[in-house]
Each structure stands twice: as structure tokens, then as C-alpha cells.
Design an enzyme around this catalytic site. Structure first.
Site, PDB file in Angstrom:
ATOM      1  CD  GLU A 130     -36.194  50.429   4.256  1.00 52.63           C
ATOM      2  OE1 GLU A 130     -36.489  49.235   4.197  1.00 52.63           O
ATOM      3  OE2 GLU A 130     -37.021  51.355   4.062  1.00 52.63           O
ATOM      4  CB  VAL A 133     -38.202  55.748  -0.500  1.00 51.53           C
ATOM      5  CG1 VAL A 133     -39.539  56.491  -0.517  1.00 51.53           C
ATOM      6  CG2 VAL A 133     -37.782  55.373  -1.907  1.00 51.53           C
ATOM      7  CE  LYS A 206     -36.528  60.890  -1.363  1.00 50.76           C
ATOM      8  NZ  LYS A 206     -36.620  62.100  -0.544  1.00 50.76           N
TER       9      LYS A 206
HETATM   10  N1  HSE Z   1     -33.507  66.023  -0.174  1.00 51.80           N
HETATM   11  C1  HSE Z   1     -34.219  64.894   0.335  1.00 51.80           C
HETATM   12  C2  HSE Z   1     -35.450  65.381   1.083  1.00 51.80           C
HETATM   13  C3  HSE Z   1     -33.335  64.097   1.253  1.00 51.80           C
HETATM   14  O1  HSE Z   1     -35.551  66.578   1.361  1.00 51.80           O
HETATM   15  O2  HSE Z   1     -36.338  64.566   1.343  1.00 51.80           O
HETATM   16  C4  HSE Z   1     -33.928  62.774   1.645  1.00 51.80           C
HETATM   17  O3  HSE Z   1     -34.064  61.932   0.547  1.00 51.80           O
END
Ligand code: HSE
Ligand code: NAP
Length: 430
Positions: A130, A133, A206
Site C-alpha cells: 500500500e 504509491v 508508481k
Molecule cells: N521520493 C518519493 C516522493 C517518496 O517524493 O514521492 C514517496 O514515494
């Protein structure tokens, strides 16, 4: 369950520290849900002596993965170390040792999700992700449980906190790209190597996961067209403001006629669209379903406690499944053969900034070229001439990607066009 259940952690960084904090501070809620306590038995780290963000009993730490993976007392392994190869190896070991696995690792799931799901199922184990994403947003279960009876048509979202933070700071506070990125790193949103954030790869991973869940097809990373934000200029952000458009890094996944289109790119969003109001490290995913209509999932897309909350929701789910004896059901079971949408069937509006010669007929030649390709203009902005050149900004009506790419190539050959400075997709009823 009569006795406390034990979890083993792989990693004690931003997310792992949040998991420890929740287990300690929200034990009452966990006992209420499960009828037993949850404790952390072992934590794998690289460096035993490193200063930690939280207080932790030093005896829990280890640098030997067997202390977690071959530990008979541990029921659930939580992988929050990141990276691909070692994480994959450890997760396979854990699953084969019949331990349920929770991971926040989108890189791994995007690349090896189907393989890991298969091994989990073969071993009667749960594999949940979970937190991979949307950080703390209950998004994957929202899609896979909440919208289970619907047919999802489109998913469009801000799924990277770092880039949203950078673009927000550039837009609202006039910060430089470099300063905003550095702050995002200090705040713990950015990946260890932020290239994956700013070049759109993190968002692409994602979107692979979201597309699989939404469309029941084994979408892979190579299927995603990716453009990052490193070339987005303050100039375009400022023109966007004049046109009531806000720049966001947007992930798209859509299905039409059983064809799938997945992309990540800097996109101008109309200020009236709900995604335009999603700022800083916040994430939001706007989902269109055949029956549900339009719905938006919004929340903290990164950070220690929000992400750890999603991790812990998976832990509780796996433990509830243990109580019911129903572990090992695959999160997503693919149903459809993958077919990608061709460029002539992908439509959107486009923003375009051109440097043109300031001479009679210049604009007419440009508009002729677009006319021939069936692309019409919705909005036009021309800056006063700066010597020999003027800047022309155009927002088109809906056009196919195929025709827009052709227009870009042909513009390069027009005498009156000095350069195509930038172009972006536009969404949300400009
Ligand atoms: N590096 C990712 C972001 C962390 O900035 O969304 C969360 O997945
Ligand atoms: P992080 O702060 O860099 O922490 C990583 C931890 O894993 C560290 O404790 C490190 O040990 C340990 N580790 C790394 N490689 C290891 C190895 N080979 N062996 C043993 N230990 C190892 O990372 P994070 O930000 O918590 O992210 C963890 C995962 O969650 C990543 O997959 C990330 O993409 C994902 N995620 C993060 C966020 C977020 O907001 N940060 C949000 C959603 C998802 P040492 O401490 O000893 O160095």
C-alpha cells in the site's frame, strides 16, 4: 491471537523509524483491531552505530539478514530498505520461509511485482505494498477494494511528493529549482538519489502499479512514456499563471477500447481542476470510473509517519488474514492481454512556446501549418518584440499526439520559427 505477533524490519530510515513509532505509540489501536499486541523483534540495518531518528533498543538492531529472515518468531517481514536486487532477494527468502511481506518499495514492485506475487501465492503468504504509491493515502485498497465492482477508465495523478514540492515552491514562492530540491531532500521526501524523482522515474514506477491495479494488465516500466521536471523553466511557470494554468508532474493511465496508455510528464493543469490545488509534498490521484464517476484520493505522498501508517495498515491486514486463515490471495490478478494505445488515438490539449521572427506573416505561416494537421488554437499570447524576435504562446484544442509530434517537427523547418522553446500537455478544461 493469544500471544503478541512479531514483525521484523528490513531498514530503519525515514519509513522504518515511523513504523517503530507507530508500533510504540498506537499499540492500543492495534490490540483493539487484532486482539493481541504487535512487537518489533529485529531490525536489519547497514550501520549499527549510526545515530537514529528515534530511540530504539540497540539489541533489536542487526546487520545479519538471517536474524530477520530465518527468525522463527517473526510472522511478518516489513521491507523498508529500498533498492531492488537485495530487497528482492530478501523478500523471496522471507516468502519462501512462509513469512508475510509488506513493502513500501515501488521500484521493486514495478519491476518484479508479478514474480513476487506468484511466489507469495505459492507459499500461502500475503504480499502487500500500500505504501508504495501515494505515501499515506489508502489508494491501492481504495482502487482494488473500494472500486472493485467498477471499470476504471482513467487514473490521473500527482504521485511524486518531491517534484510537487519543487514545482509548488517555484510557482508560489519563486524559489529556484535547486533550492527547492535541496529542501525536499532535507525533509526526507526525495529518494536517496533524487534523479529518480526529478526525471519522473519514481512517478513512472508508481503509475505502473496503479495501471496494473486499475486495468488488470501486466503493465511494465518500458510501457510508460516518461518526461521529468528538470527542464521546466520559471518562464513557462509564469506564462502558465497568465493563462490560469498550473504546472504539475502528472501521471496518466487510461484504458479505452481495451487499449492502455500510461505516461508521466510535466503538465499544465487548469486552475479550476482539483489537482491544481494539490501543493507541496501532497499527492492526489483523480480516478474516473464507469459507475463511480470522478473521485479523488488526496493526502501526504511521502514522509515518515504518513508512509508508515500505510505500511502498518498492510501489517494489520496480513494479521487479520492470519486470524481468518485466508492469507495468500493475490492483490491483483491480471485478466487482460496488454495492448497499448497508438499515438493517433491519444488526445489532449497542448501548450507551446515559440521564439518567432517579428515579421509580417510569421503567425499566419505557423497557423497554416497547424491547420493542415487539423490542430486548432484555443488561446494565443504574444509578448512584445524583443529586437528581431517575439515569443508566441499557444494553447491548442484537443489534438492527437501523432499530429502534435508532426507539428513540432515541421515547425523546426519553418523559416519564421527561430526555436520551439517548450511544449507541454494541458489538462482540465483550459
Ligand atoms: N521520493 C518519493 C516522493 C517518496 O517524493 O514521492 C514517496 O514515494
Ligand atoms: P532510507 O531513509 O534511506 O532508509 C533505508 C534504511 O534501510 C536504512 O536504515 C538503511 O540502513 C537500511 N538499508 C538499506 N540498504 C540496506 C542493506 N543492503 N542492508 C541492510 N540495511 C539496509 O529510506 P526510506 O526513505 O525510509 O525509504 C524506504 C523505502 O520506502 C524505499 O523503498 C522508498 O522508496 C519507500 N518509500 C519512502 C517514502 C518516504 O517518504 N521516504 C515514502 C514511500 C515509500 P542504515 O540506516 O544503517 O544506513
Amino acid at each position: 491471537m493469544e500471544k503478541d505477533v512479531s514483525i521484523g524490519l528490513l531498514g530503519l530510515g525515514v519509513v522504518g523509524s515511523g513504523v517503530i513509532q507507530i508500533v510504540e505509540e498506537h499499540q492500543e489501536e492495534l490490540v483493539h483491531q487484532l486482539g493481541c499486541g504487535v512487537k518489533v523483534d529485529k531490525v536489519l540495518v547497514r550501520d549499527m552505530e549510526k545515530a537514529r531518528q528515534i530511540e530504539i533498543n540497540h539489541d533489536l538492531l542487526t546487520t545479519n539478514s538471517d536474524d530477520v529472515l530465518a527468525n522463527a518468531d517473526i510472522d511478518v517481514v516489513v521491507e523498508v530498505m529500498g533498492g531492488v536486487d537485495t530487497a528482492r532477494k530478501y523478500i523471496l527468502e522471507a516468502l519462501k520461509a512462509k513469512k508475510h511481506v509488506i513493502t513500501a518499495n515501488k521500484d521493486l514492485i514495478a519491476l518484479h511485482g508479478p514474480e513476487l506475487e506468484k511466489v507469495a501465492q505459492e507459499n500461502g503468504c500475503d504480499l502487500f505494498y500500500e505504501a508504495s504509491v501515494g505515501g499515506g493515502i489508502p489508494l491501492l485498497r481504495g482502487l482494488s477494494d473500494g472500486l472493485v465492482s467498477d471499470r476504471i477508465q482513467q487514473v490521473m495523478g500527482i504521485v511524486n511528493g518531491t517534484t510537487n514540492y519543487i514545482l509548488t515552491k517555484m510557482d508560489k514562492e519563486g524559489q529556484s529549482y535547486e533550492d527547492a530540491l535541496q529542501k525536499a531532500q532535507e525533509l526526507g521526501f526525495a529518494e536517496a538519489d533524487p534523479t529518480a524523482d526529478v526525471e519522473g522515474l519514481d512517478a513512472a514506477r508508481k503509475m505502473v502499479i496503479l495501471a496494473r491495479l486499475s486495468f488488470f494488465t501486466n503493465v511494465e516500466l518500458d510501457d510508460v512514456d516518461v518526461v521529468g521536471i528538470s527542464n521546466v523553466s520559471a518562464t513557462d511557470i509564469d506564462y502558465g499563471k497568465k493563462l490560469d494554468l498550473t504546472m504539475k508532474l502528472i501521471g496518466f493511465a487510461s484504458r479505452q477500447d481495451n487499449q492502455i496508455d500510461v505516461s508521466v510528464e510535466p503538465t499544465f493543469i487548469s486552475k479550476t481542476h482539483p489537482l491544481a490545488a494539490v501543493n507541496n509534498e501532497y499527492n492526489a490521484v483523480y480516478v474516473s470510473g464507469e459507475n463511480v464517476g470522478e473521485t479523488m484520493f488526496y493526502g501526504a505522498g511521502a514522509g515518515s509517519l504518513p508512509t508508515a501508517t500505510a505500511v502498518m495498515s498492510d501489517v494489520v491486514e496480513a494479521l487479520k488474514n492470519m486470524l481468518l486463515g485466508v492469507n495468500g490471495k493475490q492483490f491483483v490478478v491480471p485478466r487482460f492481454k496488454k495492448e497499448l494505445t497508438p499515438a493517433d488515438k491519444r488526445f489532449s490539449q497542448f501548450y507551446l512556446r515559440l521564439k518567432v521572427k517579428d515579421e509580417t506573416g510569421a503567425f499566419a505561416s505557423i497557423s497554416d501549418l497547424f491547420n493542415q494537421l487539423g490542430i486548432s488554437f484555443e488561446r494565443i499570447l504574444q509578448t512584445p518584440s524583443n529586437g528581431d524576435f517575439a515569443e508566441v504562446i499557444v494553447v491548442t484544442h484537443q489534438a492527437s499526439s501523432e499530429n502534435f509530434v508532426k507539428a513540432m517537427k515541421q515547425l523546426d523547418q519553418l523559416d519564421v520559427v527561430e526555436s520551439v522553446e517548450s511544449h507541454y500537455r494541458v489538462e482540465g478544461d483550459a
